[in-house]
Write a protein that holds these residues in place. Structure first.
Motif, PDB file in Angstrom:
ATOM      1  N   ASP A   8      27.018  35.545  54.900  1.00  0.00           N
ATOM      2  CA  ASP A   8      27.228  35.033  53.544  1.00  0.00           C
ATOM      3  C   ASP A   8      26.536  35.942  52.532  1.00  0.00           C
ATOM      4  O   ASP A   8      25.438  36.449  52.791  1.00  0.00           O
ATOM      5  CB  ASP A   8      26.660  33.617  53.405  1.00  0.00           C
ATOM      6  CG  ASP A   8      27.434  32.596  54.218  1.00  0.00           C
ATOM      7  OD1 ASP A   8      28.628  32.846  54.514  1.00  0.00           O
ATOM      8  OD2 ASP A   8      26.858  31.556  54.560  1.00  0.00           O
ATOM      9  N   THR A   9      27.154  36.121  51.382  1.00  0.00           N
ATOM     10  CA  THR A   9      26.549  36.961  50.347  1.00  0.00           C
ATOM     11  C   THR A   9      25.220  36.382  49.867  1.00  0.00           C
ATOM     12  O   THR A   9      24.399  37.114  49.336  1.00  0.00           O
ATOM     13  CB  THR A   9      27.498  37.170  49.151  1.00  0.00           C
ATOM     14  OG1 THR A   9      27.973  35.910  48.695  1.00  0.00           O
ATOM     15  CG2 THR A   9      28.668  38.051  49.523  1.00  0.00           C
ATOM     16  N   SER A  10      24.993  35.104  50.093  1.00  0.00           N
ATOM     17  CA  SER A  10      23.711  34.503  49.697  1.00  0.00           C
ATOM     18  C   SER A  10      22.549  35.096  50.492  1.00  0.00           C
ATOM     19  O   SER A  10      21.390  34.960  50.091  1.00  0.00           O
ATOM     20  CB  SER A  10      23.758  32.983  49.880  1.00  0.00           C
ATOM     21  OG  SER A  10      23.980  32.653  51.243  1.00  0.00           O
ATOM     22  N   ASN A  16      17.328  44.772  53.644  1.00  0.00           N
ATOM     23  CA  ASN A  16      16.616  46.006  53.308  1.00  0.00           C
ATOM     24  C   ASN A  16      17.661  47.103  53.448  1.00  0.00           C
ATOM     25  O   ASN A  16      17.951  47.546  54.555  1.00  0.00           O
ATOM     26  CB  ASN A  16      15.448  46.240  54.249  1.00  0.00           C
ATOM     27  CG  ASN A  16      14.754  47.561  53.990  1.00  0.00           C
ATOM     28  OD1 ASN A  16      15.182  48.363  53.161  1.00  0.00           O
ATOM     29  ND2 ASN A  16      13.681  47.807  54.707  1.00  0.00           N
ATOM     30  N   PHE A  17      18.231  47.532  52.325  1.00  0.00           N
ATOM     31  CA  PHE A  17      19.330  48.495  52.377  1.00  0.00           C
ATOM     32  C   PHE A  17      18.896  49.851  52.920  1.00  0.00           C
ATOM     33  O   PHE A  17      19.741  50.647  53.295  1.00  0.00           O
ATOM     34  CB  PHE A  17      20.008  48.605  51.013  1.00  0.00           C
ATOM     35  CG  PHE A  17      20.948  47.468  50.746  1.00  0.00           C
ATOM     36  CD1 PHE A  17      22.239  47.491  51.246  1.00  0.00           C
ATOM     37  CD2 PHE A  17      20.534  46.349  50.033  1.00  0.00           C
ATOM     38  CE1 PHE A  17      23.113  46.430  51.039  1.00  0.00           C
ATOM     39  CE2 PHE A  17      21.400  45.295  49.810  1.00  0.00           C
ATOM     40  CZ  PHE A  17      22.689  45.334  50.319  1.00  0.00           C
ATOM     41  N   GLU A  25      24.249  46.469  47.492  1.00  0.00           N
ATOM     42  CA  GLU A  25      25.256  45.413  47.573  1.00  0.00           C
ATOM     43  C   GLU A  25      26.591  45.863  46.986  1.00  0.00           C
ATOM     44  O   GLU A  25      27.656  45.521  47.503  1.00  0.00           O
ATOM     45  CB  GLU A  25      24.756  44.167  46.837  1.00  0.00           C
ATOM     46  CG  GLU A  25      25.725  43.013  46.885  1.00  0.00           C
ATOM     47  CD  GLU A  25      25.218  41.769  46.174  1.00  0.00           C
ATOM     48  OE1 GLU A  25      26.006  40.818  46.071  1.00  0.00           O
ATOM     49  OE2 GLU A  25      24.054  41.746  45.734  1.00  0.00           O
ATOM     50  N   GLU A  26      26.550  46.645  45.935  1.00  0.00           N
ATOM     51  CA  GLU A  26      27.779  47.069  45.266  1.00  0.00           C
ATOM     52  C   GLU A  26      28.646  47.971  46.140  1.00  0.00           C
ATOM     53  O   GLU A  26      29.859  48.007  45.981  1.00  0.00           O
ATOM     54  CB  GLU A  26      27.451  47.788  43.950  1.00  0.00           C
ATOM     55  CG  GLU A  26      26.926  46.870  42.858  1.00  0.00           C
ATOM     56  CD  GLU A  26      25.471  46.443  43.099  1.00  0.00           C
ATOM     57  OE1 GLU A  26      24.674  47.258  43.596  1.00  0.00           O
ATOM     58  OE2 GLU A  26      25.154  45.280  42.796  1.00  0.00           O
ATOM     59  N   THR A  27      28.040  48.711  47.060  1.00  0.00           N
ATOM     60  CA  THR A  27      28.818  49.612  47.926  1.00  0.00           C
ATOM     61  C   THR A  27      29.186  48.958  49.256  1.00  0.00           C
ATOM     62  O   THR A  27      29.869  49.569  50.065  1.00  0.00           O
ATOM     63  CB  THR A  27      28.053  50.920  48.190  1.00  0.00           C
ATOM     64  OG1 THR A  27      26.810  50.630  48.822  1.00  0.00           O
ATOM     65  CG2 THR A  27      27.808  51.684  46.899  1.00  0.00           C
ATOM     66  N   SER A  28      28.749  47.726  49.473  1.00  0.00           N
ATOM     67  CA  SER A  28      29.076  46.993  50.694  1.00  0.00           C
ATOM     68  C   SER A  28      30.408  46.277  50.516  1.00  0.00           C
ATOM     69  O   SER A  28      30.749  45.824  49.428  1.00  0.00           O
ATOM     70  CB  SER A  28      28.001  45.948  50.994  1.00  0.00           C
ATOM     71  OG  SER A  28      26.759  46.558  51.190  1.00  0.00           O
ATOM     72  N   ARG A  29      31.167  46.170  51.590  1.00  0.00           N
ATOM     73  CA  ARG A  29      32.444  45.467  51.523  1.00  0.00           C
ATOM     74  C   ARG A  29      32.218  43.963  51.527  1.00  0.00           C
ATOM     75  O   ARG A  29      31.423  43.441  52.314  1.00  0.00           O
ATOM     76  CB  ARG A  29      33.332  45.859  52.701  1.00  0.00           C
ATOM     77  CG  ARG A  29      34.691  45.190  52.621  1.00  0.00           C
ATOM     78  CD  ARG A  29      35.730  45.894  53.387  1.00  0.00           C
ATOM     79  NE  ARG A  29      36.992  45.152  53.303  1.00  0.00           N
ATOM     80  CZ  ARG A  29      38.024  45.414  54.054  1.00  0.00           C
ATOM     81  NH1 ARG A  29      37.968  46.385  54.946  1.00  0.00           N
ATOM     82  NH2 ARG A  29      39.132  44.714  53.920  1.00  0.00           N
ATOM     83  N   LYS A  30      32.951  43.289  50.633  1.00  0.00           N
ATOM     84  CA  LYS A  30      32.880  41.834  50.527  1.00  0.00           C
ATOM     85  C   LYS A  30      34.257  41.235  50.752  1.00  0.00           C
ATOM     86  O   LYS A  30      35.274  41.896  50.548  1.00  0.00           O
ATOM     87  CB  LYS A  30      32.380  41.429  49.138  1.00  0.00           C
ATOM     88  CG  LYS A  30      30.960  41.846  48.872  1.00  0.00           C
ATOM     89  CD  LYS A  30      30.521  41.386  47.511  1.00  0.00           C
ATOM     90  CE  LYS A  30      29.151  41.948  47.193  1.00  0.00           C
ATOM     91  NZ  LYS A  30      28.796  41.761  45.816  1.00  0.00           N
ATOM     92  N   SER A  31      34.255  39.972  51.156  1.00  0.00           N
ATOM     93  CA  SER A  31      35.517  39.249  51.296  1.00  0.00           C
ATOM     94  C   SER A  31      36.164  39.117  49.919  1.00  0.00           C
ATOM     95  O   SER A  31      35.506  39.280  48.886  1.00  0.00           O
ATOM     96  CB  SER A  31      35.271  37.872  51.916  1.00  0.00           C
ATOM     97  OG  SER A  31      34.408  37.107  51.107  1.00  0.00           O
ATOM     98  N   LYS A  36      31.479  36.444  51.464  1.00  0.00           N
ATOM     99  CA  LYS A  36      30.939  37.099  52.656  1.00  0.00           C
ATOM    100  C   LYS A  36      30.785  38.590  52.409  1.00  0.00           C
ATOM    101  O   LYS A  36      31.477  39.174  51.573  1.00  0.00           O
ATOM    102  CB  LYS A  36      31.847  36.862  53.864  1.00  0.00           C
ATOM    103  CG  LYS A  36      31.903  35.409  54.262  1.00  0.00           C
ATOM    104  CD  LYS A  36      32.746  35.200  55.476  1.00  0.00           C
ATOM    105  CE  LYS A  36      32.783  33.701  55.798  1.00  0.00           C
ATOM    106  NZ  LYS A  36      33.688  33.422  56.899  1.00  0.00           N
ATOM    107  N   ILE A  37      29.869  39.189  53.150  1.00  0.00           N
ATOM    108  CA  ILE A  37      29.578  40.606  53.017  1.00  0.00           C
ATOM    109  C   ILE A  37      29.398  41.208  54.408  1.00  0.00           C
ATOM    110  O   ILE A  37      28.990  40.504  55.335  1.00  0.00           O
ATOM    111  CB  ILE A  37      28.310  40.822  52.147  1.00  0.00           C
ATOM    112  CG1 ILE A  37      28.133  42.283  51.778  1.00  0.00           C
ATOM    113  CG2 ILE A  37      27.075  40.223  52.792  1.00  0.00           C
ATOM    114  CD1 ILE A  37      27.105  42.518  50.669  1.00  0.00           C
ATOM    115  N   ILE A  38      29.705  42.485  54.523  1.00  0.00           N
ATOM    116  CA  ILE A  38      29.524  43.210  55.787  1.00  0.00           C
ATOM    117  C   ILE A  38      28.253  44.036  55.683  1.00  0.00           C
ATOM    118  O   ILE A  38      28.078  44.802  54.731  1.00  0.00           O
ATOM    119  CB  ILE A  38      30.701  44.163  56.046  1.00  0.00           C
ATOM    120  CG1 ILE A  38      31.985  43.386  56.076  1.00  0.00           C
ATOM    121  CG2 ILE A  38      30.458  44.999  57.293  1.00  0.00           C
ATOM    122  CD1 ILE A  38      32.708  43.348  57.353  1.00  0.00           C
TER     123      ILE A  38
END
Length: 75
Positions: A8-10, A16-17, A25-31, A36-38
Motif C-alpha cells: 500500500d502507498t501508505s 528507505n529509498f 516515490e515519484e519514480t516508483s510505479r503505482k497502481s 499500491k506501489i512497487i
C-alpha cells in the motif's frame, strides 16, 4: 537478481529509498488508482519489507499487466 514487493502507498513513509532501485516515490510505479506501489530491490531484503510477499520479474509481470496496473485507455 531484482525482487519486487507490492504494498500500500501508505507504507511509503517507512521506505528507505537508498535501499531500493527507485530513487523516490515519484519514480516508483503505482497502481492506476494510486493505492499500491512497487518497491524494487536487489540483494538482501530491506528490513522495512520483511514479511511482505516478494515476486521475481517473471512473477510480477502478469500482475502489472492486469487492469489494476495497466490501462487500455489511449494516452
Amino acid at each position: 537478481m531484482r525482487t519486487y514487493v507490492i504494498t500500500d502507498t501508505s507504507e511509503v513513509s517507512s521506505f528507505n529509498f537508498n535501499e531500493l532501485v527507485d530513487a523516490n516515490e515519484e519514480t516508483s510505479r503505482k497502481s492506476l488508482d494510486g493505492s499500491k506501489i512497487i518497491a524494487r530491490f536487489e540483494g538482501d531484503t530491506p528490513s522495512f519489507l520483511l514479511g511482505e510477499t516478494q515476486y521475481t520479474n517473471e512473477e510480477v509481470l502478469p500482475i502489472l499487466a492486469g487492469d489494476e496496473w495497466t490501462s487500455d485507455e489511449p494516452i
